[in-house]
Design a protein around this motif. Structure first.
Motif, PDB file in Angstrom:
ATOM      1  N   GLY A 673       0.807  -1.216   0.000  1.00 13.37           N
ATOM      2  CA  GLY A 673       0.000   0.000   0.000  1.00 13.37           C
ATOM      3  C   GLY A 673       0.837   1.261   0.000  1.00 13.37           C
ATOM      4  N   LYS A 674       0.245   2.331   0.565  1.00 16.83           N
ATOM      5  CA  LYS A 674       0.908   3.645   0.552  1.00 16.83           C
ATOM      6  C   LYS A 674       2.187   3.645   1.383  1.00 16.83           C
ATOM      7  N   SER A 678       5.816   4.699  -0.116  1.00 14.62           N
ATOM      8  CA  SER A 678       6.557   5.846   0.402  1.00 14.62           C
ATOM      9  C   SER A 678       7.978   5.457   0.795  1.00 14.62           C
ATOM     10  N   SER A 695       2.461   1.372  -6.490  1.00 17.90           N
ATOM     11  CA  SER A 695       2.227   0.180  -5.661  1.00 17.90           C
ATOM     12  C   SER A 695       0.800  -0.294  -5.888  1.00 17.90           C
ATOM     13  N   PHE A 704      -1.569   2.912  -6.271  1.00 21.26           N
ATOM     14  CA  PHE A 704      -1.201   4.198  -5.679  1.00 21.26           C
ATOM     15  C   PHE A 704       0.015   4.797  -6.381  1.00 21.26           C
ATOM     16  N   LYS A 709      -2.709  10.647  -1.899  1.00 22.62           N
ATOM     17  CA  LYS A 709      -3.367   9.839  -0.865  1.00 22.62           C
ATOM     18  C   LYS A 709      -4.373   8.856  -1.437  1.00 22.62           C
ATOM     19  N   PRO A 711      -6.122   6.376  -4.366  1.00 27.08           N
ATOM     20  CA  PRO A 711      -5.656   5.558  -5.489  1.00 27.08           C
ATOM     21  C   PRO A 711      -6.119   6.134  -6.818  1.00 27.08           C
TER      22      PRO A 711
END
Length: 801
Positions: A673-674, A678, A695, A704, A709, A711
């Motif tokens: 995920g995020k 990151s 991702s 993402f 923030k 998708p």
């Protein structure tokens, strides 16, 4: 004349004519052609259409050859678009006349399989068919997988299009009815001994029992464990299960359980009760509503583009025993339903074993009686083809059709076709959605896998032009994480750092130069090395490199040449004020570029292993002879333990030749995920590389982008979404497979490994004598010495205690 074709087809009367058919634009026959057509007999047979290159473009069969072949060149208005296109390419016709329609259909199937003409409907997946093979012709039958059926006394089940699904079923059965799958030839020699073992003769590469024996997945006939009758009972239960005789299996277990309880063998009865529950769990997954308990094959299909996606359900005694899916390729216009179904049946049943007496299909076949007779010869019993119109049978047919549709949707998104159009379309749409500057022809995807923090590994898969490039796949063992600790972010950072270092050169910090030292520099360096208690022996003959800021020496490194021609990197020193600025890596980069040596060794403490491994050094299994002397000095002067010192190697050949690592990706995909995105983006930024990254999260299949923030709005089930999912799934599969292999390897490692002087032969002697490592531990030095000698016995005892 008699010809024996594959499948034991004997053709008693053979007529073979070759003639050219010339056509004008109006499709009118010239006199010569008319004369040739008159010679074609009114007999059943097979015909071949050839083009101007003398290549076969179509094979067909006919009840009446003359009527069928002549029909292609008359009634042109009634011909399909596909036939019109094919006819325009025909330059020659060959035909074979046979005695019956049955012989014709058998010959047609074999010729299509052999010649694969472009205008016939062809099976694309028949090479992927897998069979379960039970070697009943052996004393202790093993179970294996194979690609074809032979007349060798073995029992075959299949075909199965999913080797993975077949392995999963056998894995479950192995827990309930242990059996062997090794290639050893094990012959029963003598009666059971008092200790419950028997004499067995083993042929093959046999050293000691495999892991299956130790985890109770195999009785161990290779070492004479169990009895022949018990083993063959297990195999019979598996055969019954695979044949759909599940009631036999349940009845057998129940009877054995009752007998064990009556004899007050409650522990055995409890194990049998557990087996009963496990078999029932498998059967629950196979239950399906059928009108009767008779065996039936249900066939249906769905069309997507120019492909026909087929599903076949094999139902035996009310249980879904096997599910088969395959694809057929069509050139030109799609044929009628009855021709499609005829081709599906002719493509599948030459591969089939354990054929049902009844087959459900959605349409009546043109040559149905002949096909029934042909399948009957394959099956060894009469076969009836039915077209259910209503009731439960019709519902089953519709259910299989829905499964064929789902199969078509899944396969259409796999991007592994031969034309590449779907992959190109997906890449273009993905480029637009991500607003990339160019189409990502090389996509890399990363995933992390572990089991409760054990054996943490990372995977890198590569897709080129939307297709997997397996030769470019790479795997990573995580080094910077304590065993048992779970940290996917740190693991991902390590994998990306190690991968991206191949694309970045270690640049010197601003104002610092890296070059060869002067004589004056060497004099100053020698004094500093003495002060730091670093190796300065042979300094003048070494390849040396210094780092300078203005005129001050702030770093030094050298390559020391040994008598054997080997090269050692040593004496690395950096001024404390400038440490942490990668000056050491800059020195290494420069000196490795300049040297002609291909392999560079380094001896360092464990505390520095991450520092050198991040540059590209890898640990060696054995300390080279030329470093043994230095090791002794290290132990003596620094009092460092042997376990705290390691030898590392930098192989320039490997570094240069790894084309996968030295090729820059156009897009990086992270499985996560995020948070994972990151973390990975920071690694890319630190490497100063401009590589797009996204991702994909498993939960909702959301994609993402960094710094956003929410998708991206990807169309559900779109080609681009399927492509990203496909790449992510492949990275996940590859990581899990590597992790599993490492765990299996660890399980098979012995405490005897790594003892000097103890090889495979000695381990085999010990295991034969003592039975297990635990028994060796409990034995005295004298007892072990009788097998391997006192000197090695002392080493073994000191290692195991």
């Amino acid at each position: 004349m008699h010809f024996n074709f594959r499948g034991n087809i004997v053709i008693s009367i053979l007529w073979l004519y070759n003639f050219s058919i010339m056509k004008d634009t109006q499709n009118k026959k010239e006199p010569k052609i008319s004369n040739q057509l008159k010679k074609i007999p009114h007999l059943p047979g097979v015909y071949k259409m050839l083009d101007e290159k003398n290549e076969v473009i179509y094979v067909g069969k006919a009840k009446d050859l003359k009527k069928r072949v002549t029909s292609y060149f008359t009634n042109s208005k009634q011909q399909s678009v596909k036939n019109i296109r094919m006819i325009s390419q025909i330059k020659k016709v060959e035909f074979i006349s046979v005695d019956s329609e049955l012989e014709a259909i058998m010959l047609e199937i074999n010729m299509i399989k052999e010649l694969r003409p472009k205008y016939n409907i062809l099976m694309k997946d028949d090479k992927n068919f897998v069979y379960i093979k039970v070697h009943l012709n052996e004393d202790f039958p093993r179970i294996s997988f194979c690609r074809s059926v032979e007349k060798d006394g073995a029992k075959y089940f299949g075909p199965k299009t999913s080797g993975f699904a077949a392995k999963e079923i056998l894995k479950l059965l192995k827990k309930i009815f242990p059996y062997r799958h090794c290639p050893l030839k094990i012959e029963y020699v003598g009666q059971e001994h008092n200790d419950g073992t028997f004499k067995a003769k083993v042929k093959g590469n046999f050293k000691h029992p495999c892991i299956d024996y130790h985890i109770k997945r195999c009785p161990g006939p290779c070492i004479g464990k169990g009895t022949k009758e018990q083993y063959q009972d297990n195999i019979q239960q598996i055969v019954d299960f695979l044949e759909g005789k599940t009631e036999h299996v349940l009845g057998y277990i129940q009877q054995k359980m009752i007998e064990a309880a009556a004899e007050k063998k409650f522990e055995i009865a409890a194990k049998l009760r557990d087996k009963l529950g496990q078999v029932n769990q498998i059967l629950e997954k196979q239950k399906i509503t059928t009108p009767t308990d008779k065996s039936v094959d249900i066939i249906n299909y769905a069309i997507s583009g120019k492909d026909i996606f087929t599903k076949i359900f094999q139902i035996r005694s009310g249980k879904l025993l096997n599910e088969i899916g395959f694809r057929l390729k069509v050139n030109g216009q799609l044929p009628e339903d009855k021709e499609v179904m005829s081709r599906i049946i002719k493509g599948y049943y030459p591969h089939a074993v354990n054929i049902a007496k009844t087959i459900f299909v959605p349409v009546q076949l043109e040559d149905q009686k002949v096909i029934e007779e042909w399948i009957g010869t394959q099956a060894g019993h009469k076969v009836k083809i039915n077209v259910p119109q209503k009731g439960d049978s019709s519902k089953l047919l519709e259910m299989v059709h829905k499964n064929a549709i789902l199969f078509a949707e899944k396969e259409s998104a796999s991007f592994e076709g031969t034309d590449g159009k779907k992959g190109e379309e997906a890449l273009k749409k993905l480029t637009e959605e991500l607003k990339l500057k160019k189409i990502p022809k090389r996509v890399e995807c990363y995933d992390i896998s572990h089991l409760s923090g054990e054996m943490t590994v990372g995977s890198m898969v590569v897709f080129k032009n939307a297709y997997p490039s397996k030769s470019d796949y790479r795997i990573f063992k995580i080094k910077n994480l304590a065993e048992g600790k779970i940290d996917d972010y740190a693991s991902l950072n390590e994998v990306l750092s190690r991968r991206l270092k191949w694309l970045t050169k270690h640049k010197s910090p601003q104002g610092i130069t890296i070059r060869k030292p002067t004589k004056k520099d060497l004099s100053l360096i020698k004094q500093e090395l003495k002060t730091q208690k670093l190796d300065f022996e042979g300094l003048d003959e070494s390849e040396n490199m210094v780092a300078k800021k203005n005129k001050d020496i702030i770093g030094f490194l050298r390559l020391k040449k040994h008598i054997e021609g080997a090269v050692e990197m040593c004496s690395l020193w950096v001024d404390p004020e400038f440490r942490g600025k990668k000056i050491g890596h800059s020195l290494m980069q420069k000196i490795i570029e300049k040297t002609k040596a291909k392999k560079i060794y380094i001896l360092c403490s464990k505390s520095l292993e991450n520092y050198y491994s991040s540059f590209g050094f890898v640990p060696t299994q054995k300390v080279p002879d030329f470093l043994e002397k230095k090791l002794k000095i290290v132990y003596k002067e620094r009092c460092e333990l042997k376990s705290e010192v390691a030898t590392y190697l930098y192989d320039k050949n490997k570094y240069i030749k790894d084309k996968s690592f030295t090729t820059k990706p156009d897009l990086i995909i992270i499985d996560g995920g995020k948070g994972q995105l990151s973390s990975a983006k920071k690694v890319i930024d630190e490497s100063e590389l401009n590589i797009p990254i996204i991702s994909i999260a498993k939960k909702n299949e959301e994609i993402f982008l960094p710094g956003i923030k929410t998708p991206i709005n990807t169309e559900n089930k779109s080609p681009q979404q399927f492509l990203v999912q496909r790449i992510r799934d492949e990275a996940h599969r590859f990581a899990i497979e590597f992790n599993r292999n490492l765990r299996i390897k660890k399980l098979t490692e012995s405490s005897l490994d790594g003892i000097q002087g103890v090889g495979e032969k000695i381990k085999k002697k010990l295991l034969i004598k003592f039975g297990s490592v635990s028994n060796i531990k409990q034995s005295t030095v004298e007892e072990i010495g009788k097998v391997v000698g006192d000197k090695i016995a002392l080493k073994i005892k000191s290692k195991l205690t």
